[in-house]
Enzyme design. Structure first.
Site, PDB file in Angstrom:
ATOM      1  N   CYS A   2       0.828  -1.200   0.000  1.00 30.63           N
ATOM      2  CA  CYS A   2       0.000   0.000   0.000  1.00 30.63           C
ATOM      3  C   CYS A   2       0.867   1.255   0.000  1.00 30.63           C
ATOM      4  O   CYS A   2       1.962   1.260   0.550  1.00 30.63           O
ATOM      5  CB  CYS A   2      -0.895   0.022   1.230  1.00 30.63           C
ATOM      6  SG  CYS A   2      -1.967  -1.404   1.395  1.00 30.63           S
ATOM      7  N   LYS A 604       5.980  -4.197  -5.230  1.00 32.47           N
ATOM      8  CA  LYS A 604       7.438  -4.034  -5.282  1.00 32.47           C
ATOM      9  C   LYS A 604       8.070  -4.278  -3.920  1.00 32.47           C
ATOM     10  O   LYS A 604       9.090  -4.946  -3.803  1.00 32.47           O
ATOM     11  CB  LYS A 604       7.769  -2.616  -5.770  1.00 32.47           C
ATOM     12  CG  LYS A 604       9.268  -2.339  -5.898  1.00 32.47           C
ATOM     13  CD  LYS A 604       9.885  -3.171  -7.000  1.00 32.47           C
ATOM     14  CE  LYS A 604      11.338  -2.860  -7.213  1.00 32.47           C
ATOM     15  NZ  LYS A 604      11.977  -3.816  -8.129  1.00 32.47           N
TER      16      LYS A 604
END
Length: 609
Positions: A2, A604
């Protein structure tokens, strides 16, 4: 995972917040939202499922005038992907965005329902919002006290930003596990998950540490540590250039980052190779030689691509430095009882330095009696670097594509340098150390040579892009490279791919061989080449089709396709052969029209366990 961006300024900030989370798209997300307290002290909230561009469309329809607010990109962990589950969450006057997982979410939800709170979502974040509101109403304390009391009731990892509509001049940030930074401006301040979101407005940052709570106003910042004492945290000036966060002439970040690898490796080698063909890591300081002189065993812990790099290095440590080395997936390392060898050095490997499983493994290891812990990381400001005894930076530069490329090859470069350093420290086999240094010096040129072969690899990718399954094979230290090739293909093309040691072919995978499952083999010229040739014949005799990456020709069967590559020194062959596999995965995904930089379901920086 997030992404969080918040700001308290004198200007209207809705567009700034959206620009910020747009820069965090690479972290992975499925929905996005923002909340601003407008100039009439109303909360204006906009949320939507899908790309940030959808949020932009909705926001443009409203003229939001307000100077304090927060935005968020959500990667679903509690509750399905829906508008109702999208952040920010609100409980009366309390606005919350959050990254992490609250493990006692169900218990707290049940308690709050009994207090009369009605839930509109399935998220653990709404639990935080209602808990803060309940605490505030119960004790009538300041918001900082409310947060200090509330987080004692939370189990799990989190970073959060809170705004109180009744005091709309301050942001409050809390960090436990997931990263959070403060960006320093002139009569304005910012909060974000990652400095990339703020580089266009500031290069001055404060990194919150474990247990910190910060009150952030336009002209003032106060930080409380986990003991609720006011503390000063170091201001850090970022050396990342904003322009490096742009694609430039490339279509995707991944393509750009593949082509940046010669430069990244040169940067990783710079100032580390001495005139006497030895290795020097300035980060290690005066203890540089002592750390490794006493090391008799190495334990490496990592996840994903970093795990594959660690697997390659195991061969190097044992064959070149004569040091036993074990490699373990971080999530497994933390969940079992371990027997630690004498004088064992723990090495953690991570691009971001915020990988939750790897951080958990590091913290667990400190109870186990390791000689010390060393992290190899791309981000100097990361939690992993700050919490380790020693660190070495990979110097890959900013990597935005979710699928790691230059961070992998620079990790391998540092690991091979480390092998040479250990040999230097033990004053053994100096010729091997010299050979490593000399060979690494020419690696960037070798990679530039292989990048010139990309059309050949794209042609192969176009031929195979419609396949549903692929098998990757390699022997010795090329087996982990096969693993990395299969992982890259899975990540960005969504084609199922498996990797096996070539010698395991007849122990099961051979049953899968037919004309519909291409076999990708990495077979450079080395002592294992003849064994690989036997495996190729086994595949061809069963009607399989083989694509071989090698500097040798394989033309004795019509089912063999050779992707002829330049000769490369055996020491650096694993790094070299990574490049064509990255290009292959990229071109397959391109042919299939995939979202290469933001593959579905992936992030990522994986900041939750």
């Amino acid at each position: 995972m997030c992404g969080i961006v918040a700001a308290v300024t004198q200007r209207n900030i809705a567009n700034f917040l959206i620009d910020g989370i747009k820069k965090l798209e690479y972290r992975g997300y499925d929905s996005s939202g923002l909340a601003v307290i407008d100039n009439k002290n109303n909360i204006v909230r906009i949320r939507c499922v899908g790309k940030v561009n959808e949020l932009i469309k909705k926001t443009n329809k409203k003229k939001i005038l307000g100077s304090i607010g927060v935005a968020h990109t959500r990667w679903a962990t509690h509750g399905k992907v829906s508008k109702e589950n999208t952040h920010p969450h609100i409980s009366s006057n309390i606005i919350v965005v959050h990254n992490g997982i609250i493990e006692n979410n169900s218990t707290l939800r049940g308690f709050l329902k009994k207090q009369g709170y009605i839930f509109s979502s399935d998220t653990d974040t709404e639990v935080i919002a209602h808990l803060l509101h309940w605490e505030q109403n119960k004790k009538k304390d300041s918001l900082i006290k409310v947060i200090q009391n509330s987080i004692k009731k939370l189990d799990g990892n989190y970073s959060m930003v809170v705004i109180d509509q009744n005091n709309p001049s301050k942001l409050i940030a809390a960090r436990s596990g997931s990263p959070l930074i403060i960006g320093l401006g002139t009569e304005e301040n910012f909060i974000a998950s990652d400095q990339i979101a703020l580089l266009h407005v500031t290069k001055r940052f404060i990194y919150l540490e474990e247990g910190d709570i910060a009150i952030v106003a336009r002209k003032e910042i106060n930080i409380f540590n986990k003991n609720n004492s006011i503390i000063q945290r170091e201001e850090v000036v970022s050396n990342i250039e904003y322009k490096s966060a742009k694609k430039g002439k490339y279509r995707y970040y991944m393509e750009k980052e593949i082509h940046e690898q010669p430069k990244s490796i040169r940067n990783t080698l710079k100032n580390r190779l001495t005139n006497s063909n030895k290795v020097h890591f300035s980060e290690l300081g005066s203890k540089e030689n002592n750390i490794f002189y006493n090391t008799e065993h190495i334990q490496i812990v990592a996840c994903g691509t970093s795990y594959n790099a660690a697997m390659v290095s195991r061969y190097w440590f044992e064959e070149l430095a004569n040091i036993p080395c074990d490699v373990e997936i971080a999530s497994e390392f933390s969940s079992r009882k371990l027997v630690v060898r004498k004088k064992s050095l723990l090495i953690t490997l991570s691009q971001s330095g915020e990988t939750a499983d790897t951080l958990s493994a590091l913290r667990y290891s400190k109870k186990l009696g390791y000689l010390g812990n060393l992290t190899i990381c791309n981000m100097k400001s990361s939690s992993l670097v700050r919490e380790s005894d020693f660190y070495i930076l990979t110097k890959a530069g900013l990597e935005i594509g979710v699928a790691s490329t230059k961070s992998f090859t620079t990790q391998l470069t540092v690991l091979l340098l480390l092998v040479a350093k250990i040999i230097n420290s033990k004053k053994e086999n100096n010729n091997t150390s010299k050979r490593i240094v000399q060979t690494l010096s020419i690696l960037p040129v070798r990679i530039e040579e292989i990048l010139k072969k990309k059309q050949l690899i794209q042609d192969m990718a176009n031929t195979l892009a419609n396949k549903k399954n692929m098998l990757f094979l390699g022997r010795g230290n090329q087996y982990p490279i096969a693993m990395e090739g299969a992982l890259k293909l899975k990540e960005i093309s969504y084609i199922h791919a498996e990797a096996y040691p070539s010698g395991e072919l007849k122990h099961g995978p051979l049953a899968l061989i037919d004309k519909n499952i291409p076999v990708i083999m990495i077979a450079p010229e080395n002592s294992l080449l003849e064994k690989n040739k036997k495996n190729i014949k086994e595949i061809c005799s069963r009607g399989g089709i083989v694509y071989v990456f090698s500097n040798q020709e394989f033309d004795y069967e019509e089912n063999i396709n050779t992707i002829k590559l330049p000769y490369v020194e055996e020491l650096i062959a694993p790094i070299f052969y990574t490049i064509p596999l990255q290009l292959f995965a990229y071109y397959v995904a391109l042919k299939k029209g995939r979202d290469i930089d933001q593959p579905r379901h992936l992030a990522k920086s994986v900041t939750v366990e």
